[in-house]
Design a protein around this motif. Sequence first.
Motif, PDB file in Angstrom:
ATOM      1  N   LEU A   7      52.521 -39.179 -17.009  1.00 44.14           N
ATOM      2  CA  LEU A   7      52.495 -40.627 -16.789  1.00 44.14           C
ATOM      3  C   LEU A   7      53.855 -41.257 -17.026  1.00 44.14           C
ATOM      4  N   ASN A   8      54.159 -42.264 -16.224  1.00 49.42           N
ATOM      5  CA  ASN A   8      55.299 -43.137 -16.462  1.00 49.42           C
ATOM      6  C   ASN A   8      54.758 -44.546 -16.629  1.00 49.42           C
ATOM      7  N   PHE A   9      55.445 -45.310 -17.498  1.00 50.13           N
ATOM      8  CA  PHE A   9      54.995 -46.657 -17.814  1.00 50.13           C
ATOM      9  C   PHE A   9      56.123 -47.665 -17.662  1.00 50.13           C
ATOM     10  N   THR A  10      55.730 -48.936 -17.602  1.00 53.64           N
ATOM     11  CA  THR A  10      56.715 -50.008 -17.556  1.00 53.64           C
ATOM     12  C   THR A  10      57.557 -49.988 -18.824  1.00 53.64           C
ATOM     13  N   GLU A  11      58.779 -50.457 -18.691  1.00 51.41           N
ATOM     14  CA  GLU A  11      59.719 -50.490 -19.818  1.00 51.41           C
ATOM     15  C   GLU A  11      59.111 -51.227 -21.004  1.00 51.41           C
ATOM     16  N   PHE A  18      50.290 -47.687 -28.686  1.00 53.04           N
ATOM     17  CA  PHE A  18      49.800 -46.909 -27.547  1.00 53.04           C
ATOM     18  C   PHE A  18      49.349 -45.526 -28.005  1.00 53.04           C
ATOM     19  N   PHE A  19      50.188 -44.846 -28.782  1.00 57.01           N
ATOM     20  CA  PHE A  19      49.864 -43.487 -29.202  1.00 57.01           C
ATOM     21  C   PHE A  19      48.669 -43.458 -30.156  1.00 57.01           C
ATOM     22  N   GLN A  20      48.530 -44.466 -30.996  1.00 50.90           N
ATOM     23  CA  GLN A  20      47.351 -44.543 -31.868  1.00 50.90           C
ATOM     24  C   GLN A  20      46.083 -44.732 -31.045  1.00 50.90           C
ATOM     25  N   ARG A  21      46.126 -45.628 -30.054  1.00 49.83           N
ATOM     26  CA  ARG A  21      44.957 -45.840 -29.189  1.00 49.83           C
ATOM     27  C   ARG A  21      44.631 -44.586 -28.398  1.00 49.83           C
ATOM     28  N   ALA A  22      45.653 -43.904 -27.899  1.00 50.98           N
ATOM     29  CA  ALA A  22      45.429 -42.679 -27.128  1.00 50.98           C
ATOM     30  C   ALA A  22      44.812 -41.602 -28.009  1.00 50.98           C
ATOM     31  N   GLU A  23      45.349 -41.396 -29.200  1.00 45.75           N
ATOM     32  CA  GLU A  23      44.794 -40.400 -30.130  1.00 45.75           C
ATOM     33  C   GLU A  23      43.341 -40.721 -30.466  1.00 45.75           C
ATOM     34  N   GLN A  24      43.056 -41.989 -30.730  1.00 53.43           N
ATOM     35  CA  GLN A  24      41.678 -42.394 -31.043  1.00 53.43           C
ATOM     36  C   GLN A  24      40.752 -42.144 -29.865  1.00 53.43           C
ATOM     37  N   ALA A  25      41.193 -42.514 -28.673  1.00 56.00           N
ATOM     38  CA  ALA A  25      40.347 -42.348 -27.486  1.00 56.00           C
ATOM     39  C   ALA A  25      40.065 -40.877 -27.222  1.00 56.00           C
ATOM     40  N   ASP A  49      65.742 -39.217 -14.862  1.00 55.03           N
ATOM     41  CA  ASP A  49      64.964 -39.929 -13.853  1.00 55.03           C
ATOM     42  C   ASP A  49      63.730 -39.150 -13.413  1.00 55.03           C
ATOM     43  N   SER A  50      63.804 -37.825 -13.441  1.00 49.86           N
ATOM     44  CA  SER A  50      62.697 -37.002 -12.956  1.00 49.86           C
ATOM     45  C   SER A  50      61.610 -36.749 -14.004  1.00 49.86           C
ATOM     46  N   ASN A  51      61.829 -37.159 -15.235  1.00 52.14           N
ATOM     47  CA  ASN A  51      60.870 -36.878 -16.301  1.00 52.14           C
ATOM     48  C   ASN A  51      59.778 -37.939 -16.390  1.00 52.14           C
ATOM     49  N   ALA A  52      58.605 -37.485 -16.792  1.00 55.24           N
ATOM     50  CA  ALA A  52      57.513 -38.404 -17.123  1.00 55.24           C
ATOM     51  C   ALA A  52      57.738 -38.921 -18.541  1.00 55.24           C
ATOM     52  N   ASP A  53      57.093 -40.031 -18.865  1.00 53.64           N
ATOM     53  CA  ASP A  53      57.176 -40.590 -20.214  1.00 53.64           C
ATOM     54  C   ASP A  53      56.229 -39.888 -21.177  1.00 53.64           C
ATOM     55  N   VAL A  54      55.039 -39.530 -20.673  1.00 54.16           N
ATOM     56  CA  VAL A  54      53.975 -38.976 -21.517  1.00 54.16           C
ATOM     57  C   VAL A  54      53.263 -37.854 -20.775  1.00 54.16           C
ATOM     58  N   SER A  81      42.567 -49.436 -19.497  1.00 50.74           N
ATOM     59  CA  SER A  81      43.420 -50.197 -20.412  1.00 50.74           C
ATOM     60  C   SER A  81      44.910 -49.983 -20.160  1.00 50.74           C
ATOM     61  N   ILE A  82      45.291 -48.853 -19.563  1.00 51.27           N
ATOM     62  CA  ILE A  82      46.713 -48.583 -19.309  1.00 51.27           C
ATOM     63  C   ILE A  82      47.110 -48.840 -17.850  1.00 51.27           C
ATOM     64  N   ARG A  83      46.152 -49.096 -17.006  1.00 52.76           N
ATOM     65  CA  ARG A  83      46.380 -49.193 -15.561  1.00 52.76           C
ATOM     66  C   ARG A  83      47.506 -50.153 -15.187  1.00 52.76           C
ATOM     67  N   ASP A  84      47.542 -51.332 -15.784  1.00 52.06           N
ATOM     68  CA  ASP A  84      48.531 -52.343 -15.402  1.00 52.06           C
ATOM     69  C   ASP A  84      49.948 -51.991 -15.862  1.00 52.06           C
ATOM     70  N   HIS A  85      50.077 -51.018 -16.751  1.00 48.04           N
ATOM     71  CA  HIS A  85      51.382 -50.633 -17.288  1.00 48.04           C
ATOM     72  C   HIS A  85      51.879 -49.308 -16.710  1.00 48.04           C
ATOM     73  N   LYS A  86      51.035 -48.639 -15.970  1.00 50.00           N
ATOM     74  CA  LYS A  86      51.363 -47.333 -15.402  1.00 50.00           C
ATOM     75  C   LYS A  86      52.182 -47.527 -14.130  1.00 50.00           C
ATOM     76  N   THR A  87      53.317 -46.807 -14.023  1.00 50.91           N
ATOM     77  CA  THR A  87      54.132 -46.900 -12.819  1.00 50.91           C
ATOM     78  C   THR A  87      54.053 -45.629 -11.980  1.00 50.91           C
ATOM     79  N   ALA A  88      53.632 -44.519 -12.576  1.00 53.12           N
ATOM     80  CA  ALA A  88      53.475 -43.262 -11.841  1.00 53.12           C
ATOM     81  C   ALA A  88      52.547 -42.350 -12.613  1.00 53.12           C
TER      82      ALA A  88
END
Length: 96
Positions: A7-11, A18-25, A49-54, A81-88
């Motif tokens: 995943l890539n996200f907005t700046e 984010f990581f706490q919510r992801a771990e909990q989910a 540029d070619s790397n994902a964020d997560v 919950s992450i849809r609006d922040h996901k860029t790729a």
Amino acid sequence: MKHYVLLNFTEGYLNEEFFQRAEQAFSAIVDAVPEVTGFEIKRNIVTRDSNADVMIRVDLKSNDDLKVYLEHPIHVEFATSIRDHKTAMTTFDCED
């Protein structure tokens, strides 16, 4: 089976919350969905540029279990919950 999501996200979106919510989910998914046997969430440590964020890896008992996981309400809620922040997003599925 292993299900990978890159995943890539907005700046500025990725933070400790984010990581706490992801771990909990994903911990809740493992507890609620017997077909899911584990997970791992990693933040990229190299800026290119070619790397994902997560990277998220979900371990499943079989290929048929992917649909169960993807349609589970906890997964749907997290993905929404992450849809609006996901860029790729890229996914990859493989055998163990």
